[in-house]
Design a protein around this motif. Structure first.
Motif, PDB file in Angstrom:
ATOM      1  N   THR A   1       0.831  -1.200   0.000  1.00  0.00           N
ATOM      2  CA  THR A   1       0.000   0.000   0.000  1.00  0.00           C
ATOM      3  C   THR A   1       0.865   1.248   0.000  1.00  0.00           C
ATOM      4  O   THR A   1       1.841   1.339   0.741  1.00  0.00           O
ATOM      5  CB  THR A   1      -0.913   0.017   1.240  1.00  0.00           C
ATOM      6  N   THR A   2       0.506   2.235  -0.833  1.00  0.00           N
ATOM      7  CA  THR A   2       1.259   3.480  -0.915  1.00  0.00           C
ATOM      8  C   THR A   2       0.427   4.637  -0.390  1.00  0.00           C
ATOM      9  O   THR A   2      -0.786   4.509  -0.144  1.00  0.00           O
ATOM     10  CB  THR A   2       1.662   3.781  -2.363  1.00  0.00           C
ATOM     11  N   ILE A   3       1.068   5.773  -0.263  1.00  0.00           N
ATOM     12  CA  ILE A   3       0.365   6.963   0.205  1.00  0.00           C
ATOM     13  C   ILE A   3      -0.701   7.392  -0.793  1.00  0.00           C
ATOM     14  O   ILE A   3      -1.740   7.944  -0.428  1.00  0.00           O
ATOM     15  CB  ILE A   3       1.375   8.100   0.489  1.00  0.00           C
ATOM     16  N   ARG A   4      -0.468   7.096  -2.056  1.00  0.00           N
ATOM     17  CA  ARG A   4      -1.470   7.413  -3.090  1.00  0.00           C
ATOM     18  C   ARG A   4      -2.720   6.567  -2.907  1.00  0.00           C
ATOM     19  O   ARG A   4      -3.849   7.036  -3.119  1.00  0.00           O
ATOM     20  CB  ARG A   4      -0.877   7.199  -4.481  1.00  0.00           C
ATOM     21  N   ASP A   5      -2.535   5.296  -2.508  1.00  0.00           N
ATOM     22  CA  ASP A   5      -3.690   4.424  -2.255  1.00  0.00           C
ATOM     23  C   ASP A   5      -4.520   4.971  -1.095  1.00  0.00           C
ATOM     24  O   ASP A   5      -5.756   4.944  -1.132  1.00  0.00           O
ATOM     25  CB  ASP A   5      -3.212   3.006  -1.926  1.00  0.00           C
ATOM     26  N   VAL A   6      -3.826   5.454  -0.068  1.00  0.00           N
ATOM     27  CA  VAL A   6      -4.526   6.024   1.085  1.00  0.00           C
ATOM     28  C   VAL A   6      -5.298   7.270   0.670  1.00  0.00           C
ATOM     29  O   VAL A   6      -6.470   7.461   1.054  1.00  0.00           O
ATOM     30  CB  VAL A   6      -3.526   6.363   2.215  1.00  0.00           C
ATOM     31  N   ALA A   7      -4.667   8.131  -0.130  1.00  0.00           N
ATOM     32  CA  ALA A   7      -5.319   9.357  -0.582  1.00  0.00           C
ATOM     33  C   ALA A   7      -6.569   9.045  -1.408  1.00  0.00           C
ATOM     34  O   ALA A   7      -7.624   9.676  -1.231  1.00  0.00           O
ATOM     35  CB  ALA A   7      -4.328  10.179  -1.403  1.00  0.00           C
ATOM     36  N   LYS A   8      -6.442   8.059  -2.290  1.00  0.00           N
ATOM     37  CA  LYS A   8      -7.582   7.678  -3.140  1.00  0.00           C
ATOM     38  C   LYS A   8      -8.725   7.128  -2.293  1.00  0.00           C
ATOM     39  O   LYS A   8      -9.902   7.479  -2.493  1.00  0.00           O
ATOM     40  CB  LYS A   8      -7.125   6.641  -4.159  1.00  0.00           C
ATOM     41  N   LYS A   9      -8.390   6.276  -1.331  1.00  0.00           N
ATOM     42  CA  LYS A   9      -9.407   5.680  -0.472  1.00  0.00           C
ATOM     43  C   LYS A   9     -10.105   6.733   0.387  1.00  0.00           C
ATOM     44  O   LYS A   9     -11.325   6.683   0.599  1.00  0.00           O
ATOM     45  CB  LYS A   9      -8.742   4.636   0.439  1.00  0.00           C
ATOM     46  N   ALA A  10      -9.337   7.717   0.871  1.00  0.00           N
ATOM     47  CA  ALA A  10      -9.898   8.748   1.745  1.00  0.00           C
ATOM     48  C   ALA A  10     -10.581   9.863   0.963  1.00  0.00           C
ATOM     49  O   ALA A  10     -11.305  10.680   1.551  1.00  0.00           O
ATOM     50  CB  ALA A  10      -8.791   9.332   2.621  1.00  0.00           C
ATOM     51  N   GLY A  11     -10.324   9.926  -0.345  1.00  0.00           N
ATOM     52  CA  GLY A  11     -10.921  10.981  -1.163  1.00  0.00           C
ATOM     53  C   GLY A  11     -10.301  12.341  -0.923  1.00  0.00           C
ATOM     54  O   GLY A  11     -10.964  13.367  -1.003  1.00  0.00           O
ATOM     55  N   VAL A  12      -8.981  12.321  -0.623  1.00  0.00           N
ATOM     56  CA  VAL A  12      -8.270  13.584  -0.410  1.00  0.00           C
ATOM     57  C   VAL A  12      -6.998  13.563  -1.243  1.00  0.00           C
ATOM     58  O   VAL A  12      -6.672  12.558  -1.882  1.00  0.00           O
ATOM     59  CB  VAL A  12      -7.914  13.781   1.091  1.00  0.00           C
TER      60      VAL A  12
ATOM     61  N   ALA B   1     -11.116  10.737   7.680  1.00  0.00           N
ATOM     62  CA  ALA B   1     -11.125   9.927   6.459  1.00  0.00           C
ATOM     63  C   ALA B   1      -9.759   9.264   6.234  1.00  0.00           C
ATOM     64  O   ALA B   1      -9.678   8.091   5.870  1.00  0.00           O
ATOM     65  CB  ALA B   1     -11.487  10.805   5.261  1.00  0.00           C
ATOM     66  N   VAL B   2      -8.707  10.026   6.471  1.00  0.00           N
ATOM     67  CA  VAL B   2      -7.362   9.474   6.290  1.00  0.00           C
ATOM     68  C   VAL B   2      -7.096   8.386   7.326  1.00  0.00           C
ATOM     69  O   VAL B   2      -6.553   7.317   6.994  1.00  0.00           O
ATOM     70  CB  VAL B   2      -6.293  10.582   6.396  1.00  0.00           C
ATOM     71  N   ALA B   3      -7.480   8.644   8.585  1.00  0.00           N
ATOM     72  CA  ALA B   3      -7.265   7.662   9.643  1.00  0.00           C
ATOM     73  C   ALA B   3      -7.981   6.357   9.331  1.00  0.00           C
ATOM     74  O   ALA B   3      -7.423   5.259   9.515  1.00  0.00           O
ATOM     75  CB  ALA B   3      -7.740   8.219  10.981  1.00  0.00           C
ATOM     76  N   ASP B   4      -9.215   6.464   8.837  1.00  0.00           N
ATOM     77  CA  ASP B   4      -9.980   5.266   8.483  1.00  0.00           C
ATOM     78  C   ASP B   4      -9.325   4.522   7.324  1.00  0.00           C
ATOM     79  O   ASP B   4      -9.263   3.278   7.324  1.00  0.00           O
ATOM     80  CB  ASP B   4     -11.421   5.645   8.106  1.00  0.00           C
ATOM     81  N   ALA B   5      -8.824   5.282   6.338  1.00  0.00           N
ATOM     82  CA  ALA B   5      -8.179   4.660   5.177  1.00  0.00           C
ATOM     83  C   ALA B   5      -6.884   3.962   5.583  1.00  0.00           C
ATOM     84  O   ALA B   5      -6.583   2.850   5.114  1.00  0.00           O
ATOM     85  CB  ALA B   5      -7.905   5.714   4.114  1.00  0.00           C
ATOM     86  N   VAL B   6      -6.110   4.603   6.456  1.00  0.00           N
ATOM     87  CA  VAL B   6      -4.861   4.014   6.934  1.00  0.00           C
ATOM     88  C   VAL B   6      -5.144   2.696   7.646  1.00  0.00           C
ATOM     89  O   VAL B   6      -4.455   1.684   7.435  1.00  0.00           O
ATOM     90  CB  VAL B   6      -4.120   4.986   7.876  1.00  0.00           C
ATOM     91  N   LYS B   7      -6.174   2.699   8.499  1.00  0.00           N
ATOM     92  CA  LYS B   7      -6.520   1.501   9.257  1.00  0.00           C
ATOM     93  C   LYS B   7      -7.015   0.387   8.347  1.00  0.00           C
ATOM     94  O   LYS B   7      -6.604  -0.772   8.464  1.00  0.00           O
ATOM     95  CB  LYS B   7      -7.581   1.849  10.303  1.00  0.00           C
ATOM     96  N   GLU B   8      -7.894   0.736   7.404  1.00  0.00           N
ATOM     97  CA  GLU B   8      -8.474  -0.268   6.507  1.00  0.00           C
ATOM     98  C   GLU B   8      -7.430  -0.872   5.570  1.00  0.00           C
ATOM     99  O   GLU B   8      -7.420  -2.076   5.318  1.00  0.00           O
ATOM    100  CB  GLU B   8      -9.606   0.357   5.695  1.00  0.00           C
ATOM    101  N   LEU B   9      -6.541  -0.030   5.067  1.00  0.00           N
ATOM    102  CA  LEU B   9      -5.522  -0.496   4.123  1.00  0.00           C
ATOM    103  C   LEU B   9      -4.271  -1.028   4.820  1.00  0.00           C
ATOM    104  O   LEU B   9      -3.353  -1.523   4.165  1.00  0.00           O
ATOM    105  CB  LEU B   9      -5.133   0.639   3.169  1.00  0.00           C
TER     106      LEU B   9
END
Length: 327
Positions: A2-13, A35-43
């Motif tokens: 998982t990359t930071i881009r994946d987190v951004a895409k998942k969080a919509g930011v 949103a970022v915290a949730d994406a980090v946790k999920e991914l």
């Protein structure tokens, strides 16, 4: 991976928003942070610590430079530094300079390139101007470096006076003082403390320059005791030197404490393991390391310093290498 881009895409930011959130380096709205915290946790995203250090220039790593890791005093200091650092989320890198100024400088330059956050230094140099030009927080431990760097140390002069008086009170008439290296401030302070008391005692004394090493101390003391058989007291400016003196006395068949009394300085755990146990002027080694670590972390985190010099009291610990006062 998982990359930071994946987190951004998942969080919509944006990627920049994720970076600010992860590195705590700028404003992020509450909604975006959640949103970022949730994406980090999920991914199950984990921030690369090397990448983070390159971005923030902060690693949560402290450099601890000591002159001689074979001297038990310094591992005990290191243990305290590590214990306290971990409670604040910092990791410690231990560097042994071997009492070599060039090796000391090399460690500093190498760790600076790795974005070290600060240094705790026990230097063997009376004058170390290169520390004044380092743009990082530094704390001197046990030995002052210069007036601009916070220092944590014991009252060496007072402690030496206490140790010397302990021998006089127990009837010593001729004392050998094992003075540490002349290039060390603590050794010089202990010498002054010894002389403060001796000047007013009128008793005979002998001073020998002695490194803080067991084998060398043993050899020096054995030679002196063979020549001056009436020495009945030894005050060593380190416990390691005192242990060497005890070994020398044993080799020569001199009974301790009946014929020769010995007092050390440091309070390392090894002193209790000797037979007989070593009477010593004990520094609170753990407290010294703990204070130095807290002071450094305050400087790293730009917190207000309460003071610039921290002096830790010493305590005389009577064990088997000295007699009771009544004797």
């Amino acid at each position: 991976m998982t990359t930071i881009r994946d987190v951004a895409k998942k969080a919509g930011v944006s990627v920049a928003t994720v970076s600010r959130y992860l590195n705590d380096s700028g404003y992020v709205s509450g909604e975006a942070a959640r949103a970022v915290a949730d994406a980090v946790k999920e991914l199950k995203y984990e921030l690369n610590p090397v990448a983070r250090s390159l971005n923030t220039k902060k690693t949560n790593i402290i450099g601890l430079i000591v002159p001689d890791i074979t001297n038990p005093f310094f591992p005990e200091l290191a243990r305290a530094v590590e214990d306290v650092a971990l409670t604040y989320g910092y990791t410690v890198i231990l560097c042994n300079s071997d009492e070599n100024p060039e090796k000391e400088k090399n460690y500093i330059e190498t760790l600076r390139k790795k974005y070290i956050d600060g240094f705790i230094v026990t230097s063997n140099q009376l004058d170390a101007p290169h520390y004044a030009n380092i743009p990082l927080p530094i704390v001197a431990l046990d030995r002052a470096i210069n007036a601009n760097i916070p220092t944590v140390a014991s009252n060496n002069r007072e402690g030496a006076g206490i140790g010397t008086r302990a021998l006089l009170e127990r009837g010593c008439k001729k004392i050998l003082f094992l003075r540490g290296p002349e290039e060390l401030n603590p050794a010089n302070d202990r010498y002054e403390g010894f002389m403060d008391v001796i000047r007013h005692s009128g008793i005979e004394h002998h001073v020998a320059i002695c490194p803080f090493h067991f084998t060398e101390s043993e050899k020096i003391v054995e030679s002196i005791l063979q020549e001056q058989k009436d020495i009945d007291g030894i005050f060593a400016s380190s416990d390691v030197s005192a242990a060497g003196a005890l070994k020398a006395a044993n080799t020569l068949g001199i009974s301790v404490p009946d014929e020769l009394q010995i007092v050390g300085f440091d309070g390392i755990a090894m002193g209790e393991m000797l037979s007989p146990g070593l009477t010593t002027v004990a520094q609170d080694i753990y407290k010294m390391g703990a204070i130095a670590t807290r002071v450094l972390i305050k400087r790293i985190e730009n917190q207000t310093e309460e003071q610039h010099f921290y002096e830790v009291p010493v305590e005389l610990k009577i064990r088997g290498t000295t007699r009771s006062v009544e004797e």
